[in-house]
Design a protein around this motif. Structure first.
Motif, PDB file in Angstrom:
ATOM      1  N   ALA A  22     -73.098 -70.180  31.905  1.00  0.00           N
ATOM      2  CA  ALA A  22     -74.356 -70.739  31.403  1.00  0.00           C
ATOM      3  C   ALA A  22     -74.222 -72.228  31.113  1.00  0.00           C
ATOM      4  O   ALA A  22     -75.128 -73.023  31.418  1.00  0.00           O
ATOM      5  CB  ALA A  22     -74.796 -69.986  30.152  1.00  0.00           C
ATOM      6  N   VAL A  23     -73.101 -72.626  30.539  1.00  0.00           N
ATOM      7  CA  VAL A  23     -72.872 -74.041  30.240  1.00  0.00           C
ATOM      8  C   VAL A  23     -72.841 -74.851  31.535  1.00  0.00           C
ATOM      9  O   VAL A  23     -73.447 -75.920  31.626  1.00  0.00           O
ATOM     10  CB  VAL A  23     -71.569 -74.219  29.425  1.00  0.00           C
ATOM     11  N   ALA A  24     -72.157 -74.339  32.540  1.00  0.00           N
ATOM     12  CA  ALA A  24     -72.096 -75.039  33.834  1.00  0.00           C
ATOM     13  C   ALA A  24     -73.468 -75.082  34.501  1.00  0.00           C
ATOM     14  O   ALA A  24     -73.870 -76.118  35.040  1.00  0.00           O
ATOM     15  CB  ALA A  24     -71.084 -74.357  34.752  1.00  0.00           C
ATOM     16  N   ARG A  25     -74.183 -73.976  34.445  1.00  0.00           N
ATOM     17  CA  ARG A  25     -75.504 -73.916  35.076  1.00  0.00           C
ATOM     18  C   ARG A  25     -76.458 -74.933  34.446  1.00  0.00           C
ATOM     19  O   ARG A  25     -77.219 -75.602  35.134  1.00  0.00           O
ATOM     20  CB  ARG A  25     -76.055 -72.500  34.955  1.00  0.00           C
ATOM     21  N   ARG A  84     -71.069 -82.526  29.079  1.00  0.00           N
ATOM     22  CA  ARG A  84     -70.946 -83.848  29.713  1.00  0.00           C
ATOM     23  C   ARG A  84     -71.734 -83.980  31.002  1.00  0.00           C
ATOM     24  O   ARG A  84     -71.365 -84.749  31.890  1.00  0.00           O
ATOM     25  CB  ARG A  84     -69.485 -84.173  29.979  1.00  0.00           C
ATOM     26  N   GLY A  85     -72.776 -83.189  31.169  1.00  0.00           N
ATOM     27  CA  GLY A  85     -73.590 -83.252  32.381  1.00  0.00           C
ATOM     28  C   GLY A  85     -72.888 -82.709  33.613  1.00  0.00           C
ATOM     29  O   GLY A  85     -73.315 -82.961  34.734  1.00  0.00           O
ATOM     30  N   MET A  86     -71.809 -81.950  33.416  1.00  0.00           N
ATOM     31  CA  MET A  86     -71.008 -81.450  34.531  1.00  0.00           C
ATOM     32  C   MET A  86     -71.473 -80.065  34.961  1.00  0.00           C
ATOM     33  O   MET A  86     -71.654 -79.183  34.133  1.00  0.00           O
ATOM     34  CB  MET A  86     -69.527 -81.406  34.133  1.00  0.00           C
ATOM     35  N   GLY A  87     -71.646 -79.903  36.274  1.00  0.00           N
ATOM     36  CA  GLY A  87     -72.008 -78.613  36.850  1.00  0.00           C
ATOM     37  C   GLY A  87     -70.784 -77.930  37.447  1.00  0.00           C
ATOM     38  O   GLY A  87     -69.642 -78.324  37.201  1.00  0.00           O
TER      39      GLY A  87
END
Length: 92
Positions: A49-52, A57-60
């Motif tokens: 969820a954090v990556a999505r 830091r705006g990182m996908g």
């Protein structure tokens, strides 16, 4: 070319250390959002969820992979190792 690969310049070593630091920061960020005793699947879901949402830091997904955080099923073992290491640091 082989010499370069076997003896990387110091800035490449620094880059590798920085990426490892980013991976650890990401895992710490994810764990801070959950109870310390959260089961692995909750941690996995939260990391996804954090990556999505690009909440760290705006990182996908691709950015995190380059930083040493694989979020695919193939990389689940690596992520699990990072999570276990961070949890052990938090407990001590």
């Amino acid at each position: 070319m082989v010499e370069y690969l076997s003896n990387p310049p110091y800035n490449m070593v620094y880059l590798a250390l920085s990426m490892s630091d980013l991976a650890n920061e990401f895992v710490s960020y994810v764990l801070a959002r959950l109870p310390l005793d959260a089961p692995w699947l909750k941690v996995w879901d939260e990391a996804q969820a954090v990556a999505r949402r690009r909440a760290f830091r705006g990182m996908g997904y691709f950015d995190l992979l380059r930083a040493g955080v694989p979020l695919s099923l193939d990389g689940a073992d690596r992520l699990s190792q990072l999570v276990d290491w961070q949890k052990s640091r938090l407990k001590s």
